[in-house]
Design an enzyme around this catalytic site. Structure first.
Site, PDB file in Angstrom:
ATOM      1  CB  SER A  85     -11.762   2.793 -46.981  1.00 32.30           C
ATOM      2  OG  SER A  85     -13.046   3.186 -46.587  1.00 32.30           O
ATOM      3  CD  GLU A 110     -15.068  -6.756 -36.814  1.00 29.21           C
ATOM      4  OE1 GLU A 110     -14.350  -5.745 -36.824  1.00 29.21           O
ATOM      5  OE2 GLU A 110     -14.616  -7.909 -36.677  1.00 29.21           O
ATOM      6  CE  LYS A 112     -18.486   1.763 -41.900  1.00 29.14           C
ATOM      7  NZ  LYS A 112     -18.540   3.130 -41.332  1.00 29.14           N
ATOM      8  CB  CYS A 432     -24.091  40.922 -41.937  1.00 24.13           C
ATOM      9  SG  CYS A 432     -25.252  39.729 -41.241  1.00 24.13           S
TER      10      CYS A 432
END
Length: 677
Positions: A85, A110, A112, A432
């Site tokens: 990550s 760059e 994301k 319901c």
């Protein structure tokens, strides 16, 4: 001291559970909070661990990448090299601090991309495999779907300047361009589907479609942003690697730029903050990488992210619009939630006309009136949030929102579940229609029975036509039942293809894992993690129901709250009826012995520390628990074995001081197989 540590541990447990829950929701494309709110939770947990290192454990979500791969119709595959990550910064000062810690002559900046990560493996120039990120080590094989994305070549182009290597693993992001997103939603609505909330959800859902022709229609695109494993490829810089990718016929970002100072990096951050809608795709930040591969290798990585790259996350966008009305919706658990109906407004890449208001307490706290001009923000989440009114624009025509006393779906009187509860609920949980519809779509999801032909409109139709009064009769549906509906029939009244598919889906869903059945029951607090732990320990629903609350609470990864919730659910007669009717219809209520490993670790407590090659934190824990062992996060005299991987840290030191048996990864595998080493 002890009391203080116990308080800190409870604080850590609460934050960690919130982070795990919301991260899993995000990666399963059902986010409940905004990206900004998640980032805040994550940073609170990181800060707590930094201030109190004794709280950190190997399975901490701060060390995890992505989310565990759920069982699905896609095969699981291991990445050749881990997909990490990125760590985040949120302001110029934090970015400057990172730049000072990692000085370099050249950086690469760059965008994301807000999409879905993909891993492509080319062998001898041919596309061999495509996989999702998953947990960074293991992803889902989506090769068939990747092959219908025009941006992904089946064969790499020859290049004299950059010869095609024998093997190369390429990382990229799959997305839907902003201009294509409206067209995809338009087509989806024509076909009777619910529009996607945002381009990221559309891309993620499309790539995991079982029908490749449906994928082909979704206008998916891909941009490459890195190289993993390779044989026969060498480059000195990230920039050179991108030139090679381009030469091989792979798409790279036109927005990437090399810069040569910290000041230039900050200037790029400022530029894209002002031009974030100039890109053809959604973006939520700027990625800064050290360009030199030699410098990257020298800096290395933590357990979850490289030290040579950082993501600058932009704050959520804020816009104003007119609040036309405040309405309420009823969820799966009966919770009644007010939401804002607004003049459509474009924000963060998509047009929105609804926003959450959470509960009536929040409506009062924010001071919004129907007719107000309101400020809303959206940072990639499904539903944006109303921040508050622009009071100076009021003209006296605004009116207060009156929270209803009766359920808008069934007319039952609303009430808080407990005193001083901010959330009001409809107590008519069985009948319901709004709650039943939500439960049906939930149990049909990929994380439960995976009934693809049962969507929101189908669920509503089954209820409105009187075919289902609760979920008990779901697996007894017949062709004649479905002919009473509109969604599952032709204009002539015959069963249509979707109806045939639903019957086939239901038959297939009867033979599923026990943990999926537990999730499908909509027991409060029982998600996939707890359901798996209970299924592994008890093996059958009969054995689980026979266990007392204390015994269930002692299950690794469960605890008292979930155990109590489980017991309370089965105290309700119509809940028990669901299980009995499903079982009579042939739904599997036990895992076969063949699916359950021998309980060779029963009575053993095992701690895993450091990074293993063939196991993620979660898969190592599951391997231990599924064999009857206890996976612990702390080392003590009662620990049977400590499994040590790379960068093990203080737990290894403590284990040696205590004279405990320490295992490497190969010995751990032997232990899993035989129960002894």
């Amino acid at each position: 001291m002890t009391d203080n540590f116990a308080d800190l541990r409870r604080q850590w447990d609460d934050l960690a559970e919130q982070v795990r829950h919301h991260r899993d929701a995000y990666y399963n494309h059902t986010p409940e909070i905004s990206d900004a709110e998640f980032d805040q939770l994550f940073r609170q947990l990181q800060q707590l661990e930094q201030e109190h290192p004794e709280l950190a454990v190997p399975e901490s979500p701060t060390l995890r990448v992505g989310a565990p791969v759920e069982q699905s119709s896609f095969d699981n595959v291991e990445h050749l090299e881990r997909m990490l990550s990125l760590d985040n910064v949120f302001d110029a000062a934090e970015l400057d601090d990172w730049l000072q810690r990692t000085p370099s002559a050249t950086y690469l900046t760059e965008l994301k991309i807000d999409g879905l990560s993909i891993d492509l493996v080319y062998r001898s120039g041919r596309l061999e495999r495509a996989a999702t990120r998953g947990d960074g080590r293991v992803g889902e094989d989506v090769t068939a779907n990747a092959k219908v994305i025009e941006d992904i070549p089946h064969r790499l182009q020859h290049s004299d300047a950059y010869p095609v290597p024998e093997l190369v693993e390429i990382r990229g992001e799959v997305f839907i361009a902003v201009e294509d997103f409206a067209l995809v939603n338009e087509q989806r609505q024509k076909e009777g589907g619910k529009p996607f909330a945002n381009p990221r959800n559309a891309a993620a859902g499309s790539l995991r479609q079982k029908d490749t022709e449906a994928v082909r229609k979704r206008r998916l695109k891909m941009i490459c942003h890195g190289i993993g494993a390779s044989e026969g490829f060498e480059a000195d810089t990230q920039f050179d690697a991108y030139k090679a990718l381009e030469a091989w016929g792979l798409p790279v970002s036109p927005y990437t730029k090399r810069v040569h100072s910290a000041q230039e990096v900050q200037e790029r951050v400022t530029y894209w903050a002002q031009h974030r809608h100039d890109a053809t795709h959604e973006m939520d930040g700027l990625v800064i990488k050290i360009d030199s591969f030699a410098e990257q290798r020298a800096l290395g990585s933590t357990a979850r992210a490289p030290r040579w790259a950082i993501a600058y996350k932009y704050p959520p966008e804020e816009v104003t619009t007119k609040l036309l009305d405040i309405q309420v919706g009823v969820g799966r658990t009966g919770r009644v939630t007010p939401f804002a109906v607004m003049d459509p407004v474009f924000v963060a890449g998509s047009t929105v006309e609804m926003a959450t208001l959470h509960n009536q307490t929040e409506v009062k706290r924010k001071g919004v009136l129907i007719g107000d001009t309101v400020v809303i923000r959206k940072a990639g989440e499904v539903i944006p949030e109303v921040l508050g009114p622009v009071v100076e624009k009021r003209d006296g025509s605004e009116r207060e929102f009156i929270f209803p006393t009766l359920c808008p779906a069934c007319g039952t009187r609303l009430a808080p579940q407990k005193e001083d509860d901010a959330d009001w609920r409809c107590p008519n949980s069985q009948s319901c229609p709004a709650q039943l519809s939500s439960r049906l779509t939930y149990l049909a999801g990929r994380g439960a029975f995976d009934i693809e032909a049962l969507g929101e409109k189908g669920a509503e139709d089954l209820i409105a036509s009187g075919v289902l009064i609760d979920e008990a009769q779901l697996f007894n549906l017949t062709e004649d039942d479905l002919k009473r509906t509109k969604v599952y029939t032709t204009k002539a009244g015959a069963l249509n293809a979707t109806g045939e598919k639903l019957l086939a889906n239901l038959e297939s869903a009867k033979h599923t894992d026990l943990w999926r059945v537990l999730v499908a029951l909509s027991i409060r607090h029982v998600g996939p993690t707890a359901a798996r732990a209970l299924a592994v320990r008890y093996r059958s629903l009969e054995a689980l129901r026979a266990a007392d609350v204390e015994d269930i609470a002692n299950t690794e990864g469960v605890g008292a709250i979930i155990a109590q919730s489980f017991a309370q659910w089965f105290d309700v007669p119509w809940h028990r009826n669901i299980v009995e009717v499903w079982a009579d219809a042939g739904v599997t209520m036990a895992d076969s012995e063949a699916d359950i490993p021998d309980q060779v670790l029963e009575g053993l407590t095992i701690v895993v520390t450091g990074s293993l090659v063939d196991f993620s934190r979660d898969s190592a824990k599951e391997a231990i628990v599924s064999r009857g062992g206890k996976a612990s996060g702390s080392v003590s005299k009662k620990t049977s074995y400590v499994v040590v991987g790379e960068n093990a840290g203080s737990k290894e030191t403590k284990a040696r001081d205590l004279g405990l048996r320490i295992l490497n990864e190969d010995e751990f595998k032997q232990l899993l197989a035989n129960g002894t080493v």
